[in-house]
Design an enzyme around this catalytic site. Structure first.
Site: not given
Length: 141
Positions: A10, A72, A93, A95
């Site tokens: 997404n 997700a 990582e 986000h």
């Protein structure tokens, strides 16, 4: 130096998703911003909505480090976690949103313990912080 930037499911819809969580930039905007901010770094950008494609890419990458926004899959994919665990590169990582201040299911993070560092909650700046972290770590080797 070559850094893989891996975008999960997404993220190809950025620019159409909730701007409060994800900002106004599209995925192409973010990739261009990363490349323009770090012009001396060779980047390989990859996005997929498919778990297996992400795993295949991670296993086959010939890069020196990885920045991953698993989207997700952060909250659901033990397979991506296991893949990242086997990779002996610097892995960061990212986000765009602060996953720890969102819905309860987003607080589950299967990959945080198999990466070197995590940056979140600063929209596209999370990616810039991740690349800066990698460059600083690589210069110490």
């Amino acid at each position: 130096m070559k850094i893989a930037i891996v975008h999960g499911p997404n993220l190809n819809m950025l620019g159409k998703r909730d701007v409060n969580h994800y900002g106004m930039m599209t995925l192409d905007d973010i990739n261009c911003h990363i490349q323009n901010t770090f012009p001396k770094v060779d980047f390989e950008f990859f996005q997929s909505n498919h778990e297996g494609a992400i795993i295949d890419f991670l296993q086959e990458t010939a890069c020196d480090a990885i920045v991953i926004n698993a989207g997700a899959y952060t909250h659901t994919s033990i397979a991506i976690r296991d893949c990242l665990e086997t990779i002996k590169l610097i892995k960061v990582e990212v986000h765009l949103s602060n996953i720890y201040e969102r819905e309860a299911f987003r607080k589950i993070n299967y990959i945080k313990d198999v990466v070197n560092q995590t940056f979140f909650g600063k929209k596209e700046q999370s990616y810039m912080d991740a690349v800066t972290y990698i460059l600083e770590k690589m210069s110490n080797f």
